[in-house]
Design a protein around this motif. Structure first.
Motif, PDB file in Angstrom:
ATOM      1  N   GLN A  98       1.285   3.341  -5.542  1.00  0.00           N
ATOM      2  CA  GLN A  98       2.654   2.922  -5.266  1.00  0.00           C
ATOM      3  C   GLN A  98       3.642   3.813  -6.030  1.00  0.00           C
ATOM      4  OE1 GLN A  98       3.616  -1.211  -6.263  1.00  0.00           O
ATOM      5  NE2 GLN A  98       3.990  -1.600  -4.110  1.00  0.00           N
ATOM      6  N   ASP A 132       6.550   6.108  -4.367  1.00  0.00           N
ATOM      7  CA  ASP A 132       7.950   6.058  -4.779  1.00  0.00           C
ATOM      8  C   ASP A 132       8.502   7.466  -5.012  1.00  0.00           C
ATOM      9  OD1 ASP A 132       8.021   3.316  -4.643  1.00  0.00           O
ATOM     10  OD2 ASP A 132       7.626   3.010  -6.784  1.00  0.00           O
ATOM     11  N   HIS A 192       4.423   1.533   1.100  1.00  0.00           N
ATOM     12  CA  HIS A 192       4.808   0.802  -0.111  1.00  0.00           C
ATOM     13  C   HIS A 192       4.651  -0.705   0.113  1.00  0.00           C
ATOM     14  CE1 HIS A 192       7.326  -0.912  -3.278  1.00  0.00           C
ATOM     15  NE2 HIS A 192       7.193   0.226  -3.922  1.00  0.00           N
TER      16      HIS A 192
END
Length: 303
Positions: free
Chosen positions: A70, A74, A240
């Protein structure tokens, strides 16, 4: 002669030892808060406990990996957003040059060169020491746009990937049993090639007089690049969200499984203390009984 027999004494001693064993167990439980410090003490539940412990550990590892991925996602999303800003600003500069109505444009080459360097920096983004846009070659700087590595491109242009040093392996991760998530992006994707090529030709375009044909081609390439980058942003957003669901799934499982382990292996401290007191009284009574029986004699009852 004694009233008590050897068999009677042995029976009392055996009972006393049983109470002593129970007392030791109760004492240990009240101190540690668990039924047993080893699986032998919970033999009937040992398999379940070992299985649950292994599954909790695996779920924790999966959740940690998903959180790490994750973090990479990002970085991808943020860098893609920055690329969109760079290319949008470049379109504004090109549009201004096309509509200037003058024979020459000042600063356009420099603006494009600066944008090209910025794009390269973004495509060389790292997370925890890994080059994210390099495919599986995570220790290799994926993009170089200096004049030696990525020379001036002539128009009409063709696709040119000479800037790229990574590979085309798209990163993925095994984040649950039977579940893989593909999350990687490589700098040799068409959207990035279009963007870098457009900036390259604008950085080298003739500005006195301005070559409007080159600017038109660059505009088309940048618009195509923006479409592709937008698709990747949407994809990263979806990945995500998927990872968030996976993390929640593993976290929920851990909480449930840990509750089961607690029910199977832990004791109620208050209950254990009461049992400890009860057994202590029983043991004292057992000691007293054994002592009294041992001292009994028929002569005490003969007159």
């Amino acid at each position: 002669m004694r009233v008590s027999t050897s068999a009677m004494q042995q029976s009392l001693i055996t009972q006393m030892r049983n109470v002593q064993t129970q007392l030791n167990t109760a004492s240990e439980q009240s101190t540690t808060g668990i039924k047993s410090t080893n699986y032998a003490g919970v033999a009937d539940q040992a398999y379940v406990l070992t299985s649950l412990s292994a599954e909790i550990s695996q779920a924790s590892s999966y959740a940690d990996l998903a959180e790490n991925i994750q973090g990479r996602v990002d970085v991808y999303y943020d860098s893609l957003n920055s690329m969109t800003e760079v290319l949008t600003e470049m379109l504004t500069d090109i549009s201004a040059a096309q509509s200037s109505g003058t024979g020459s444009v000042i600063g356009l080459n420099e603006s494009a060169r600066s944008a090209l360097d910025t794009m390269a920096t973004l495509l060389n983004s790292q997370y925890e020491g890994r080059y994210l846009y390099a495919g599986s070659a995570t220790d290799t700087l994926p993009v170089k746009v200096d004049s030696t590595s990525y020379g001036a491109i002539t128009t009409p242009s063709n696709a040119d990937y000479s800037y790229y040093s990574g590979n085309s392996d798209v990163a993925s991760a095994h984040v649950a049993d039977g579940m893989n998530v593909e999350y990687g992006i490589t700098a040799d994707m068409d959207a990035f090639e279009n963007a870098l090529r457009a900036l390259n030709i604008v950085a080298n375009v003739s500005t006195d007089p301005i070559d409007t044909d080159v600017l038109a081609e660059a505009t088309d390439l940048i618009n195509s690049a923006l479409d592709g980058i937008g698709e990747q942003q949407t994809r990263m957003s979806s990945v995500h969200t998927e990872l968030e669901s996976i993390i929640d799934m593993h976290t929920d499982f851990q909480l449930t499984a840990e509750g089961m382990v607690s029910d199977l292996s832990e004791v109620d401290i208050a209950e254990a203390m009461v049992r400890l007191d009860t057994l202590s009284v029983q043991l004292e009574a057992s000691y007293s009984a054994v002592a009294k029986v041992a001292d009994l004699s028929l002569f005490d009852y003969l007159h």
